[in-house]
Design a protein around this motif. Structure first.
Motif, short mmCIF file in Angstrom:
data_model
loop_
_atom_site.label_atom_id
_atom_site.label_comp_id
_atom_site.label_asym_id
_atom_site.label_seq_id
_atom_site.Cartn_x
_atom_site.Cartn_y
_atom_site.Cartn_z
N PHE A 62 100.24 40.23 85.32
CA PHE A 62 99.18 39.37 85.86
C PHE A 62 97.81 39.99 85.63
O PHE A 62 96.85 39.30 85.26
CB PHE A 62 99.39 39.12 87.35
CG PHE A 62 100.54 38.21 87.70
CD1 PHE A 62 101.30 37.56 86.75
CD2 PHE A 62 100.88 38.02 89.03
CE1 PHE A 62 102.34 36.71 87.10
CE2 PHE A 62 101.91 37.18 89.40
CZ PHE A 62 102.66 36.53 88.43
N GLN A 64 96.92 42.13 83.26
CA GLN A 64 96.60 42.03 81.83
C GLN A 64 96.16 40.61 81.49
O GLN A 64 95.21 40.41 80.73
CB GLN A 64 97.80 42.44 80.98
CG GLN A 64 97.49 42.61 79.53
CD GLN A 64 96.44 43.69 79.28
OE1 GLN A 64 96.46 44.76 79.88
NE2 GLN A 64 95.51 43.42 78.39
N SER A 65 96.83 39.63 82.07
CA SER A 65 96.45 38.24 81.86
C SER A 65 95.03 37.98 82.35
O SER A 65 94.23 37.34 81.65
CB SER A 65 97.43 37.32 82.60
OG SER A 65 96.95 35.99 82.62
N GLU A 68 92.56 39.66 79.88
CA GLU A 68 92.49 38.98 78.58
C GLU A 68 91.92 37.57 78.69
O GLU A 68 91.43 37.02 77.70
CB GLU A 68 93.86 38.96 77.91
CG GLU A 68 94.29 40.35 77.46
CD GLU A 68 95.52 40.34 76.58
OE1 GLU A 68 95.73 39.36 75.83
OE2 GLU A 68 96.27 41.34 76.64
N ASN A 69 91.96 36.98 79.90
CA ASN A 69 91.41 35.64 80.08
C ASN A 69 90.02 35.66 80.69
O ASN A 69 89.52 34.61 81.13
CB ASN A 69 92.38 34.79 80.92
CG ASN A 69 93.57 34.34 80.11
OD1 ASN A 69 93.44 33.53 79.20
ND2 ASN A 69 94.74 34.90 80.40
N TYR A 136 98.91 31.73 86.14
CA TYR A 136 99.79 32.71 85.49
C TYR A 136 101.05 32.07 84.94
O TYR A 136 101.63 32.57 83.98
CB TYR A 136 100.12 33.85 86.46
CG TYR A 136 98.90 34.66 86.81
CD1 TYR A 136 98.23 35.41 85.84
CD2 TYR A 136 98.38 34.67 88.09
CE1 TYR A 136 97.09 36.13 86.14
CE2 TYR A 136 97.24 35.39 88.41
CZ TYR A 136 96.60 36.11 87.42
OH TYR A 136 95.47 36.83 87.73
N CYS A 139 100.01 30.78 81.41
CA CYS A 139 99.26 31.72 80.58
C CYS A 139 100.08 32.28 79.42
O CYS A 139 101.20 32.76 79.62
CB CYS A 139 98.75 32.86 81.47
SG CYS A 139 97.91 34.14 80.54
N GLU A 140 99.51 32.27 78.22
CA GLU A 140 100.18 32.81 77.04
C GLU A 140 100.44 34.30 77.16
O GLU A 140 101.46 34.80 76.68
CB GLU A 140 99.39 32.51 75.76
CG GLU A 140 99.54 31.09 75.26
CD GLU A 140 100.99 30.70 74.99
OE1 GLU A 140 101.73 31.47 74.32
OE2 GLU A 140 101.39 29.62 75.45
N VAL A 141 99.54 35.03 77.80
CA VAL A 141 99.75 36.48 77.98
C VAL A 141 101.02 36.72 78.80
O VAL A 141 101.84 37.56 78.44
CB VAL A 141 98.52 37.13 78.68
CG1 VAL A 141 98.78 38.58 79.01
CG2 VAL A 141 97.27 36.98 77.81
N VAL A 142 101.18 35.96 79.87
CA VAL A 142 102.37 36.09 80.72
C VAL A 142 103.60 35.63 79.96
O VAL A 142 104.64 36.30 79.96
CB VAL A 142 102.19 35.31 82.04
CG1 VAL A 142 103.46 35.35 82.89
CG2 VAL A 142 101.00 35.85 82.83
N ARG A 143 103.50 34.50 79.30
CA ARG A 143 104.62 33.97 78.52
C ARG A 143 105.10 35.00 77.48
O ARG A 143 106.29 35.23 77.34
CB ARG A 143 104.24 32.67 77.81
CG ARG A 143 104.03 31.48 78.73
CD ARG A 143 103.53 30.25 77.95
NE ARG A 143 104.40 29.93 76.83
CZ ARG A 143 105.52 29.21 76.92
NH1 ARG A 143 105.90 28.72 78.09
NH2 ARG A 143 106.25 28.97 75.86
#
Length: 183
Positions: A62, A64-65, A68-69, A136, A139-143
Motif C-alpha cells: 500500500f 509503495q502504491s 508511485e501514485n 488500493y 491500483c496497478e501497483v497493488v495488482r
C-alpha cells in the motif's frame, strides 16, 4: 445464531482487535468461501490470509502504491498502517478462467459471494469484520505486487478480528423500494 438471524442482523464491524480467527474457526471461514455459488465449478478465487508480518507486507505494498501514485505525505505515512486495523486481512481475488458458459462478471460475483460467506462464517463464530475496497483494490501497483493477471480482479480486503464495540444496528430498509413483483 441461526442462519436467518445472521443474515438479517448482519453488519460490518470496522473496530477490531485480537484474537483473529484461528484453528477450526479459520478453517470454517475458509470452507464457507469455497461453498460460494460457482457455475461450472471453476473455483475462480484466490485468497491471501495476512497476519502478523503478512499485514506489514501488505502495508508495504500500500505504501509503495501511495508513493508511485503521487499521494500526499500524510496518505503515504498512513498507507502501511491500514492493514494493521485488524489482526487478520484476507485479500480476495477473482481469478478469471475463460469459459464460454461463465462470463467474467459472473466469476467476479462468485468471488464476492465468497467474501460475504467468509464474513458471515466469522460473525457466526463470534468474530466480525469489514470488507474494504477503495483505491488500493483498483491500483496497478497493488495488482502487480499480488501477481494478478490482466483479467483477474482484486475483489477487496476482508478485515477480520474480534469486535471492540457493538456496531450500531442499521435502520431497516423498505424492501418495496428495491423489489418489484411481476405476476
Amino acid at each position: 445464531m441461526d442462519a436467518l438471524s445472521l443474515l438479517l442482523e448482519r453488519r460490518s464491524q470496522p473496530r477490531l482487535s485480537g484474537p483473529a480467527p484461528e484453528g477450526e474457526a479459520l478453517e470454517n471461514i475458509k470452507q464457507a468461501a469455497l461453498r460460494a455459488p460457482d457455475h461450472a465449478a471453476l473455483t475462480p478465487w484466490q485468497f491471501i490470509v495476512c497476519q502478523g508480518k503478512g499485514r506489514e507486507r501488505l502495508g508495504n505494498i500500500f505504501e509503495q502504491s501511495a508513493i508511485e501514485n503521487g499521494k500526499t505525505d500524510k496518505e503515504i505515512e498512513r498507507a502501511p498502517q491500514l492493514p494493521l486495523r485488524a489482526p487478520m486481512v484476507i485479500v480476495a481475488i477473482a481469478k478469471y478462467h475463460e469459459n464460454p458458459k461463465v462470463p467474467r462478471v459472473e466469476q467476479i460475483a462468485s468471488a464476492g459471494c465468497a467474501v460475504m460467506a467468509m464474513q458471515m462464517a466469522a460473525q457466526a463464530q463470534g468474530f466480525n469484520g469489514i470488507w474494504r475496497t477503495g483505491a488500493y483494490a483498483q491500483c496497478e501497483v497493488v495488482r502487480n505486487a499480488l501477481n494478478l493477471a490482466e483479467d483477474d480482479e482484486l475483489v477487496g480486503f476482508l478485515y477480520l478480528g474480534t469486535p471492540v464495540t457493538s456496531a450500531p444496528t442499521p435502520a431497516k430498509k423498505a424492501a418495496d423500494e428495491f423489489f418489484s413483483h411481476w405476476s
